[in-house]
Design a protein around this motif. Structure first.
Motif, PDB file in Angstrom:
ATOM      1  N   UNK A   1       4.248  23.676  -4.632  1.00  0.00           N
ATOM      2  CA  UNK A   1       3.652  24.341  -3.517  1.00  0.00           C
ATOM      3  C   UNK A   1       2.461  24.996  -4.179  1.00  0.00           C
ATOM      4  N   UNK A   2       2.405  25.953  -5.088  1.00  0.00           N
ATOM      5  CA  UNK A   2       1.462  26.964  -5.691  1.00  0.00           C
ATOM      6  C   UNK A   2       0.501  25.887  -6.437  1.00  0.00           C
ATOM      7  N   UNK A   3       1.078  24.782  -6.944  1.00  0.00           N
ATOM      8  CA  UNK A   3       0.222  23.824  -7.998  1.00  0.00           C
ATOM      9  C   UNK A   3      -0.646  23.260  -7.159  1.00  0.00           C
ATOM     10  N   UNK A   4      -0.444  22.429  -6.022  1.00  0.00           N
ATOM     11  CA  UNK A   4      -1.116  21.820  -5.242  1.00  0.00           C
ATOM     12  C   UNK A   4      -2.148  22.550  -4.524  1.00  0.00           C
ATOM     13  N   UNK A   5      -1.485  23.735  -3.924  1.00  0.00           N
ATOM     14  CA  UNK A   5      -2.678  24.558  -3.433  1.00  0.00           C
ATOM     15  C   UNK A   5      -3.853  25.206  -4.313  1.00  0.00           C
ATOM     16  N   UNK A   6      -3.510  25.563  -5.350  1.00  0.00           N
ATOM     17  CA  UNK A   6      -4.388  25.839  -6.497  1.00  0.00           C
ATOM     18  C   UNK A   6      -5.302  24.835  -6.622  1.00  0.00           C
ATOM     19  N   UNK A   7      -5.044  23.532  -6.886  1.00  0.00           N
ATOM     20  CA  UNK A   7      -5.706  22.535  -7.377  1.00  0.00           C
ATOM     21  C   UNK A   7      -6.642  22.001  -6.350  1.00  0.00           C
ATOM     22  N   UNK A   8      -6.227  21.803  -5.093  1.00  0.00           N
ATOM     23  CA  UNK A   8      -6.872  21.456  -4.041  1.00  0.00           C
ATOM     24  C   UNK A   8      -7.969  22.372  -3.386  1.00  0.00           C
ATOM     25  N   UNK A   9      -7.722  23.916  -3.472  1.00  0.00           N
ATOM     26  CA  UNK A   9      -8.825  24.964  -3.032  1.00  0.00           C
ATOM     27  C   UNK A   9      -9.537  25.589  -4.221  1.00  0.00           C
ATOM     28  N   UNK A  10      -8.890  25.560  -5.366  1.00  0.00           N
ATOM     29  CA  UNK A  10      -9.498  25.940  -6.607  1.00  0.00           C
ATOM     30  C   UNK A  10      -9.572  27.538  -6.485  1.00  0.00           C
ATOM     31  N   UNK A  11      -8.774  28.342  -5.853  1.00  0.00           N
ATOM     32  CA  UNK A  11      -8.468  29.696  -5.588  1.00  0.00           C
ATOM     33  C   UNK A  11      -7.262  30.167  -6.081  1.00  0.00           C
ATOM     34  N   UNK A  12      -7.313  31.372  -6.296  1.00  0.00           N
ATOM     35  CA  UNK A  12      -5.885  31.908  -6.866  1.00  0.00           C
ATOM     36  C   UNK A  12      -5.105  32.093  -5.405  1.00  0.00           C
ATOM     37  N   UNK A  13      -3.738  31.821  -5.921  1.00  0.00           N
ATOM     38  CA  UNK A  13      -2.365  31.878  -5.124  1.00  0.00           C
ATOM     39  C   UNK A  13      -1.760  32.993  -5.425  1.00  0.00           C
ATOM     40  N   UNK A  14      -1.080  33.848  -4.321  1.00  0.00           N
ATOM     41  CA  UNK A  14      -0.221  34.993  -4.611  1.00  0.00           C
ATOM     42  C   UNK A  14       0.975  34.716  -3.801  1.00  0.00           C
ATOM     43  N   UNK A  15       2.093  34.750  -4.344  1.00  0.00           N
ATOM     44  CA  UNK A  15       3.435  34.507  -3.811  1.00  0.00           C
ATOM     45  C   UNK A  15       3.895  36.025  -3.688  1.00  0.00           C
ATOM     46  N   UNK A  16       4.438  36.170  -2.554  1.00  0.00           N
ATOM     47  CA  UNK A  16       5.108  37.546  -2.272  1.00  0.00           C
ATOM     48  C   UNK A  16       6.242  37.588  -2.900  1.00  0.00           C
ATOM     49  N   UNK A  17       6.428  38.984  -3.214  1.00  0.00           N
ATOM     50  CA  UNK A  17       7.984  39.368  -4.163  1.00  0.00           C
ATOM     51  C   UNK A  17       9.123  38.937  -3.292  1.00  0.00           C
ATOM     52  N   UNK A  18       9.012  38.929  -1.909  1.00  0.00           N
ATOM     53  CA  UNK A  18      10.042  38.475  -1.105  1.00  0.00           C
ATOM     54  C   UNK A  18       9.490  37.718   0.258  1.00  0.00           C
ATOM     55  N   UNK A  19       9.495  36.368  -0.028  1.00  0.00           N
ATOM     56  CA  UNK A  19       8.702  35.486   0.766  1.00  0.00           C
ATOM     57  C   UNK A  19       9.372  35.510   2.115  1.00  0.00           C
ATOM     58  N   UNK A  20      10.765  35.438   1.976  1.00  0.00           N
ATOM     59  CA  UNK A  20      11.502  35.477   3.446  1.00  0.00           C
ATOM     60  C   UNK A  20      11.435  36.796   3.957  1.00  0.00           C
ATOM     61  N   UNK A  21      11.175  37.850   3.661  1.00  0.00           N
ATOM     62  CA  UNK A  21      10.747  39.270   4.160  1.00  0.00           C
ATOM     63  C   UNK A  21       9.332  39.505   4.499  1.00  0.00           C
TER      64      UNK A  21
END
Length: 538
Positions: free
Chosen positions: A321-341
């Motif tokens: 997911x992070x790889x495809x979003x970064x390659x498509x938009x060319x911007x920085x991706x940030x994953x939350x420490x607790x994505x479910x919370x």
């Protein structure tokens, strides 16, 4: 001590967070081993409902009495089959929400002063109205509603800081839905720009089904061929499905995962690699990236203007997911420490600070219900067009939010110019009806050939047309002179082109060659008969 509560009633799990004094925000442990609890409902033998871990523990032995992913069924007129009974999806969701409120109230000693609920951003007025009915059935009177991307953006702004005017893209891939939105930082919180995009039936549940299909294929279809009426087979299928969920989560941190397949007829172990898993989910992930691009176009901003793209939801931890979003938009991706919370924590912040934390929070709730009327009673009326006909606007589908301002209809009855209708074509009757109305077509009458008449070469161009014409009756051709009238008629032969020497041409050519008979050459056509037809024998 008063407190505010934010609840994320998801497709696969339920999470809740508490905010005390508007400063501290923390998660409330709901599960036995984790902070969240699964979104599972079980029907007991006495007809009561069990939710959460209590229902999940019995799901393997009683798969027919368990319902998973109930949130997806909200708005579906078909009820959920649960233990041989039909239960509406809203009733099951209300049971889960009521259980969360009762447990937190018992732990804190008092009910919360304010509760904020979250929902997918692509829900329209109809499903939001049904969700308000769920809250009313659980005992909440007119709770504020917040979209999941907005709640995640508020939590990101509080924890990591989002300056005023900065743009943040939100990519929320949860267990059953996907949402994409663009947020802009404000002095007191965030506001949403443009129209959010999303998909109602795309999430981690679909990825679980992909892994299960891969395991079933490796076993030669043994899992799908299990007898649904056998209790042992149902329990084995439920165990395999749960092992596929664990394998999917393992592939986010490891290159391969083993799925034990313990069936009544066979026992084996299937290995699923990360490359195989990414090949299975690449196509749906491409559609989510396209939805994020549409959200950027709706907000009127480019990908280069974003500060970052926030990845929210349990399924966003998949490395692809992070790889495809970064390659498509060319911007920085940030994953939350607790994505479910993240969604529940952001909802708790909004519950403590009020609607000032999110711009347009009041506009997200089109109705203010009193009591518990149905969604049809609270449906917003359609405004009339601007002409004098007072005709209503075209109805929008329930899953879409009506545009603002309302567009003028393209073909309003009052402004439509008069048009001349073309003449209506008469319906062509079948052949049997045409014969009944107009009578049968007249049959051609042909004269017999006399001995001594010169042969006439048939017209080869008329042979094809002669085959499509209606053949005359046998009674229309009288028997030749000297023949026995009681003798059977000779067999008729179609005229064939002459392959021998060229005969002497006759005085005329006929367009309808006739079959040969006694005393005639097989290639000689029949002359037309001017005499009245001979009556048919009885």
């Amino acid at each position: 001590m008063s407190y505010s509560l934010g609840i994320d009633l998801g497709t696969t799990f339920v999470a809740a967070a508490i905010s005390r004094d508007g400063q501290r925000v923390e998660m409330v442990p709901l599960g036995d081993r984790t902070v969240t609890e699964p979104s599972v409902v079980l029907r007991r033998d006495d007809g009561s409902l069990a939710v959460g871990d209590a229902a999940a523990r019995q799901a393997g032995s009683r798969p027919g009495d368990v319902a998973w992913g109930v949130k997806r069924r909200l708005g579906d007129p078909t009820p959920v089959a649960l233990g041989g009974e039909a239960r509406p999806a809203g009733e099951l969701l209300a049971a889960m929400l009521r259980d969360v409120l009762a447990r937190i109230t018992a732990e804190e000693g008092e009910p919360p002063s304010r509760v904020v609920l979250t929902h997918p951003a692509n829900w329209g007025p109809y499903r939001r109205g049904l969700f308000e009915d769920v809250a009313a059935e659980a005992g909440l009177e007119d709770p504020p509603m917040l979209t999941e991307p907005e709640a995640a953006g508020v939590h990101f702004g509080v924890t990591r800081g989002l300056a005023e005017g900065e743009l943040l893209g939100v990519y929320d891939l949860g267990g059953g839905t996907f949402d994409a939105a663009v947020l802009r930082g404000r002095a007191a919180g965030v506001e949403i720009l443009g129209a959010p995009e999303g998909m109602e039936h795309l999430g981690g549940v679909d990825f679980d089904e992909a892994v299960l299909g891969r395991v079933d294929q490796a076993c030669g279809g043994a899992v799908s061929e299990l007898d649904a009426h056998d209790s042992r087979a149902r329990a084995a299928a439920a165990r395999v499905r749960q092992d596929c969920v664990v394998a999917k989560e393992t592939l986010s941190v490891d290159d391969r995962a083993n799925v034990p397949v313990l069936l009544p007829t066979r026992q084996e172990e299937v290995t699923v690699t990360r490359d195989e898993f990414e090949a299975m989910i690449r196509a749906p992930l491409t559609s989510t990236v396209d939805a994020l691009r549409r959200a950027l176009e709706s907000a009127g901003v480019g990908a280069d203007a974003l500060t970052a793209v926030l990845l929210v939801g349990g399924s966003s931890r998949i490395p692809l997911v992070a790889r495809m979003v970064g390659e498509a938009l060319g911007c920085r991706t940030v994953v939350d420490s607790h994505p479910k919370h993240a969604v529940a924590l952001g909802a708790a912040v909004v519950a403590a600070r009020g609607s000032a934390a999110v711009g347009g929070l009041a506009a997200a709730r089109p109705w203010a219900p009193t009591g518990r009327p149905g969604p049809r009673a609270r449906r917003r009326p359609r405004p009339p067009c601007r002409s004098t006909c007072l005709s209503p606007m075209p109805r929008t589908p329930p899953s879409c939010t009506p545009p603002t301002p309302w567009p003028r209809p393209a073909r309003c009855p009052a402004t439509r110019p008069p048009s001349v209708r073309p003449p209506r074509r008469r319906r062509r009757l079948p052949r049997r009806d045409r014969d009944r109305v107009a009578g049968p077509a007249p049959r051609p009458v042909r004269a017999p050939r006399r001995p001594g008449d010169p042969p006439v070469r048939p017209d080869l161009r008329a042979v094809s047309t002669a085959a499509t014409t209606r053949a005359p009756s046998r009674a229309a051709t009288p028997a030749p002179t000297g023949a026995d009238p009681r003798a059977p008629a000779p067999a008729r032969r179609c005229p064939r082109p002459d392959t021998g020497p060229r005969p002497t041409p006759g005085p005329a050519r006929l367009a309808h060659p006739a079959p040969s008979g006694p005393g005639r050459s097989p290639r000689e056509p029949r002359l037309p008969d001017r005499s009245p037809p001979t009556p048919r024998r009885s």
